[in-house]
Design a protein around this motif. Sequence first.
Motif, mmCIF file in Angstrom:
data_model
loop_
_atom_site.group_PDB
_atom_site.id
_atom_site.type_symbol
_atom_site.label_atom_id
_atom_site.label_comp_id
_atom_site.label_asym_id
_atom_site.label_seq_id
_atom_site.Cartn_x
_atom_site.Cartn_y
_atom_site.Cartn_z
ATOM 1 N N ILE A 185 46.554 -56.167 -46.487
ATOM 2 C CA ILE A 185 45.142 -55.033 -47.139
ATOM 3 C C ILE A 185 44.718 -53.827 -47.723
ATOM 4 C CG2 ILE A 185 43.340 -55.014 -48.279
ATOM 5 C CD1 ILE A 185 43.331 -58.597 -47.785
ATOM 6 N N LEU A 227 49.509 -55.157 -51.120
ATOM 7 C CA LEU A 227 48.442 -56.748 -51.505
ATOM 8 C C LEU A 227 47.583 -56.118 -52.839
ATOM 9 C CD1 LEU A 227 48.024 -58.989 -48.674
ATOM 10 C CD2 LEU A 227 49.929 -58.810 -50.328
ATOM 11 N N ALA A 263 48.449 -55.399 -55.750
ATOM 12 C CA ALA A 263 48.409 -56.048 -57.792
ATOM 13 C C ALA A 263 47.719 -57.453 -57.364
ATOM 14 C CB ALA A 263 49.951 -56.849 -57.374
ATOM 15 N N TYR A 264 47.416 -58.150 -56.006
ATOM 16 C CA TYR A 264 46.603 -59.202 -56.158
ATOM 17 C C TYR A 264 44.791 -58.942 -55.629
ATOM 18 C CZ TYR A 264 50.136 -61.616 -54.547
ATOM 19 O OH TYR A 264 52.032 -61.893 -53.966
ATOM 20 N N GLY A 265 44.360 -57.082 -57.124
ATOM 21 C CA GLY A 265 42.687 -57.620 -57.370
ATOM 22 C C GLY A 265 42.169 -56.942 -56.181
ATOM 23 N N THR A 306 39.106 -63.637 -48.341
ATOM 24 C CA THR A 306 39.799 -62.116 -47.644
ATOM 25 C C THR A 306 39.125 -61.108 -47.564
ATOM 26 O OG1 THR A 306 39.655 -62.074 -50.819
ATOM 27 C CG2 THR A 306 41.611 -63.486 -50.110
ATOM 28 N N GLN A 312 58.231 -59.749 -47.869
ATOM 29 C CA GLN A 312 59.190 -60.943 -48.510
ATOM 30 C C GLN A 312 60.510 -60.552 -48.111
ATOM 31 O OE1 GLN A 312 57.147 -62.385 -50.886
ATOM 32 N NE2 GLN A 312 55.466 -61.061 -50.322
ATOM 33 N N SER A 323 49.000 -72.430 -46.990
ATOM 34 C CA SER A 323 48.155 -71.973 -46.490
ATOM 35 C C SER A 323 47.002 -73.071 -46.699
ATOM 36 C CB SER A 323 47.640 -70.936 -48.116
ATOM 37 O OG SER A 323 46.037 -70.580 -48.294
ATOM 38 N N ASP A 351 43.685 -72.548 -47.955
ATOM 39 C CA ASP A 351 43.231 -73.328 -48.949
ATOM 40 C C ASP A 351 43.783 -73.925 -49.619
ATOM 41 O OD1 ASP A 351 42.448 -70.425 -48.683
ATOM 42 O OD2 ASP A 351 43.509 -69.155 -49.746
#
Length: 316
Positions: A46, A51, A53-55, A92, A235, A258, A260
């Motif tokens: 982060i 990341l 693009a993930y907000g 996160t 990746q 994950s 999650d």
Amino acid sequence: MKTVVIKRFGGPEGLAVADRPEPVPGPGEISVAVEAIGVGGVDVLIRSGALAAYGFGEGHIPGGEVAGTVTAVGAGVDPVWNGRRVWAFTGTGGGYVEQAAVAVDDAVPLPDGLSAVDAVTLGSAGVVAHFGLAHARFAPGESVLVRGAAGSIGITAVQLAARGGAGAVAVTTSSPARGERLRELGATHVLDRSGTGGEGYDVVFDVVAGADLPAFLGRLNPNGRLVVVGAVGGQPPPDFGTALMTAFRKSLTFATFSADTVPASERRAVRAAQFEAAVRGELVTVVHEVLPLAEAVAAHRMVDAGEVFGRIVLVP
């Protein structure tokens, strides 16, 4: 209160200490006076901007897990939580703080004899290792390769595979010295980061991913399973699935995992059991270094340099 924020994406120097108001627990939440903060690989991703693009934007507070003492409860929370020592998931982000407000459903009481530092070393890593191996359908007698075994997830996976009756537990790591430490934790074979020289494996437990992932698909036995639980190496190549199709007759399986996707009640139950196991000495927590919260830049520099064996923990 003091916190650490991402002032700008990029290297560790983009982290900065900042003052923020102390959080007030909302309905279903508890407030925790933080005593220890786990520094995770996702924090580094982060911070780097990988990341975005993930907000995740600049100003974000990193940190996914803390441990400390409950100082207040929100509406609907049993007051019995007040004064309890707990491990807590901050999602996160939001963990690099002196005081955290978290959902009570994301907190687990700590047993006597387990320090806050050990709790954040095992808390997230242990659950990923446990359910990641289950996702790979690991069974006693099978051979397991833990790729990226020097981090807290890999270290726990090595121990769980060994305790679970693995026929062999191979690891990839960067040095003979680290390999010896992993042998003490249950590894039976030590390989370099390329995994060269290893035999076939029934399960590859992969914390790394990255460009070399296809090569590790090639190290699976027939009916073997590779499960990616992290991507500290970035990746994989876009065409990595070609390796699966090329080995079509081996019936290989590739999966991601994950935590999650695991119900919160199951995560809590496993985490509580692992905390008790750590108190009994059945699970070993490996702490690389404990640093003040204000030295988060130094902590991230060590992670970026690949110097960490186990977990770095920050303390307010």
